[in-house]
Write a protein that holds these residues in place. Structure first.
Motif, PDB file in Angstrom:
ATOM      1  N   LYS A 283       0.831  -1.210   0.000  1.00  0.00           N
ATOM      2  CA  LYS A 283       0.000   0.000   0.000  1.00  0.00           C
ATOM      3  C   LYS A 283       0.863   1.258   0.000  1.00  0.00           C
ATOM      4  CE  LYS A 283      -3.998  -2.098   0.134  1.00  0.00           C
ATOM      5  NZ  LYS A 283      -4.783  -2.216  -1.112  1.00  0.00           N
ATOM      6  N   VAL A 284       1.938   1.246   0.783  1.00  0.00           N
ATOM      7  CA  VAL A 284       2.857   2.387   0.813  1.00  0.00           C
ATOM      8  C   VAL A 284       3.491   2.586  -0.560  1.00  0.00           C
ATOM      9  CG1 VAL A 284       5.050   3.231   1.747  1.00  0.00           C
ATOM     10  CG2 VAL A 284       3.333   2.239   3.277  1.00  0.00           C
TER      11      VAL A 284
ATOM     12  N   ILE B 244       1.132  10.033   0.991  1.00  0.00           N
ATOM     13  CA  ILE B 244       0.118   9.102   1.500  1.00  0.00           C
ATOM     14  C   ILE B 244      -0.966   9.919   2.178  1.00  0.00           C
ATOM     15  CG2 ILE B 244      -0.370   7.171   3.050  1.00  0.00           C
ATOM     16  CD1 ILE B 244       2.533   6.276   2.684  1.00  0.00           C
TER      17      ILE B 244
ATOM     18  N   LEU C   2      -4.694   3.440   3.883  1.00  0.00           N
ATOM     19  CA  LEU C   2      -3.869   3.343   5.092  1.00  0.00           C
ATOM     20  C   LEU C   2      -4.444   4.291   6.134  1.00  0.00           C
ATOM     21  CD1 LEU C   2      -0.411   3.272   3.306  1.00  0.00           C
ATOM     22  CD2 LEU C   2      -1.347   1.416   4.711  1.00  0.00           C
TER      23      LEU C   2
ATOM     24  N   ALA D 127       1.013   3.966  -3.191  1.00  0.00           N
ATOM     25  CA  ALA D 127       0.714   5.386  -2.953  1.00  0.00           C
ATOM     26  C   ALA D 127       1.868   6.268  -3.419  1.00  0.00           C
ATOM     27  CB  ALA D 127       0.432   5.619  -1.476  1.00  0.00           C
ATOM     28  N   VAL D 128       3.095   5.891  -3.090  1.00  0.00           N
ATOM     29  CA  VAL D 128       4.261   6.678  -3.487  1.00  0.00           C
ATOM     30  C   VAL D 128       4.387   6.716  -5.013  1.00  0.00           C
ATOM     31  CG1 VAL D 128       6.790   6.757  -3.436  1.00  0.00           C
ATOM     32  CG2 VAL D 128       5.505   6.341  -1.327  1.00  0.00           C
TER      33      VAL D 128
ATOM     34  N   SER E 273      -3.918   8.913   4.070  1.00  0.00           N
ATOM     35  CA  SER E 273      -4.790   8.220   5.019  1.00  0.00           C
ATOM     36  C   SER E 273      -5.748   7.233   4.335  1.00  0.00           C
ATOM     37  CB  SER E 273      -5.554   9.265   5.842  1.00  0.00           C
ATOM     38  OG  SER E 273      -6.110   8.726   7.017  1.00  0.00           O
TER      39      SER E 273
ATOM     40  N   ASP F 141      -5.749   6.492   0.619  1.00  0.00           N
ATOM     41  CA  ASP F 141      -4.710   5.601   0.100  1.00  0.00           C
ATOM     42  C   ASP F 141      -4.722   4.256   0.822  1.00  0.00           C
ATOM     43  OD1 ASP F 141      -3.246   6.905  -2.062  1.00  0.00           O
ATOM     44  OD2 ASP F 141      -2.737   8.427  -0.575  1.00  0.00           O
TER      45      ASP F 141
END
Length: 407
Positions: free
Chosen positions: A93-94, A116, A123, A97-98, A118, A121
């Motif tokens: 997920k990180v 990111i 997370l 998003a990046v 919240s 995204d």
């Protein structure tokens, strides 16, 4: 660092049972389950643990972070029972998003954005902002707090930043049973001033002491759009902070810009940013004052402007405060309308998620009526692509604005 989740042996031990008839939002993949929708909790999960959410019949519905201190008792993560929500799930997920912000940074005119956002995204409770080679993070949920070692490790792997600073000083952390934090997460702390570039405008950012995570990158596109109207115009920038609208207006040939903000640090940083961009300081006036008070001073002095920018803080943090906030927005905009030359432009914004665009337009209509002015809406502003709005989470759409012609 706090507790590390042992995902190598991940197996959700606890189950949360939803009340009958409360399934609709979960089925529509809204990520929040409020405490009042929960029938029963089997076992005693710790705040921040990942649990299984079941419907009243006992069927699986989703995995999510649990917190019994928060009104949002569950923040849902994954709806497929067969997907393992382990450290690799969060790393992915990180990374996604990046990667989704690469286009914003590609042409070299901008090196700052939100990486990111919240729930939008996937997370919940994690915000990460990039400032040149430095990162600022805000953690708003106990689940993400538990996962910080994994998340920080992934951010370092992907970006190799010079520093990562934890700016988790929001009061909302109290609702999750968390204390506020303001500290470096890496051996190196960010310098007092980090130089960033946005649309070829340069800013000095103080990550540790600045508002929010240090800068309001959500107005990036709007600053550029409004600047195109400012050539040879007399501009008033209210709630100017460190000068986003001010700097863009001066760079695009405004005849003069007056900036008003209550923060002495913001005003001093704004002045330094004018020097940094080699802009004409003679065209700029900085006033440290409460904006509402200063607008009344301008009114009493019969001061007039061609363009006024209103970018106030969040007046309506919740739906319960919307009526009071609407009155505040109306009075603020009424005062601004009285200060515009006939045919002048009012760029007015709300960052209150509880206020939708329809309500905002109605507030401005009331303000115009009270001011005895005619108003045309000629452009609608919104948040940029690094602040995406998830289809199943409309609450992520918080920033709205209108460019109004006032006569």
């Amino acid at each position: 660092m706090k507790k590390v989740y042992n995902f190598l042996t991940f197996a959700p031990m606890f189950e949360v049972i939803l009340k009958k008839g409360k399934e609709k939002a979960v089925l529509q993949r809204h990520p929040w389950v409020f405490s009042g929708a929960i029938e029963k909790v089997k076992g005693k999960p710790a705040n921040g643990d990942i649990v299984r959410l079941l419907n009243a019949k006992g069927d699986f519905m989703a995995y999510g972070f649990y917190n019994d201190q928060s009104r949002v008792a569950l923040r849902l993560l994954e709806w497929d029972e067969h997907v393992i929500v382990d450290d690799n799930w969060f790393r992915n997920k990180v990374a996604v998003a990046v990667a989704g912000r690469a286009d914003i940074l590609a042409d070299g005119t901008t090196n700052t954005c939100r990486l990111i956002f919240s729930e939008s995204d996937y997370l919940p409770g994690l915000i990460v902002d990039k400032y040149a080679d430095h990162l600022a993070v805000q953690v708003l949920t106990s689940g993400i707090e538990n996962l910080m070692p994994v998340i920080i490790d992934e951010l370092q792997r992907l970006l190799n930043p010079e520093s990562i600073f934890d700016k988790s000083d929001a009061s909302s952390r109290e609702h999750e049973g968390l204390e506020t934090v303001n500290t470096a997460l890496t051996l190196t702390s960010p310098p007092e001033n980090v130089e960033v570039r946005e649309n070829n405008v340069i800013y000095n950012i103080n990550i540790a002491e600045g508002q929010k995570s240090g800068f309001y990158c959500d107005q990036r596109d709007n600053r550029k759009i409004l600047a195109s109207y400012t050539k040879d115009k007399k501009v008033l920038d209210c709630f100017s902070y460190t000068g986003g609208f001010t700097l863009n207006s001066l760079q695009h040939g405004a005849a003069s810009v007056t900036s008003v903000d209550s923060s002495a640090l913001a005003i001093e940083t704004l002045k330094e940013n004018i020097k940094l961009n080699k802009l004409d300081a003679a065209k700029h006036i900085a006033i440290q004052s409460d904006v509402n008070k200063q607008l009344r001073v301008f009114r009493d002095q019969d001061e007039k402007f061609d363009i006024i920018v209103l970018d106030p803080p969040k007046y309506a943090p919740s739906r319960s405060s919307l009526d009071r906030a609407s009155r505040a927005y109306k009075d603020l905009n009424r005062l601004a309308m009285l200060l515009l030359n006939s045919g002048g432009l009012l760029a007015t914004y709300s960052c209150s998620g509880a206020m939708n665009m329809e309500t905002f337009k109605q507030v401005l209509a009331w303000a115009a009526l009270d001011a005895g002015k005619q108003v045309q809406f000629i452009y609608q502003f919104c948040q940029p692509g690094d602040h995406p709005v998830r289809a199943s989470f409309p609450e992520g759409e918080y920033l709205k604005g209108l460019l109004c012609r006032v006569s």
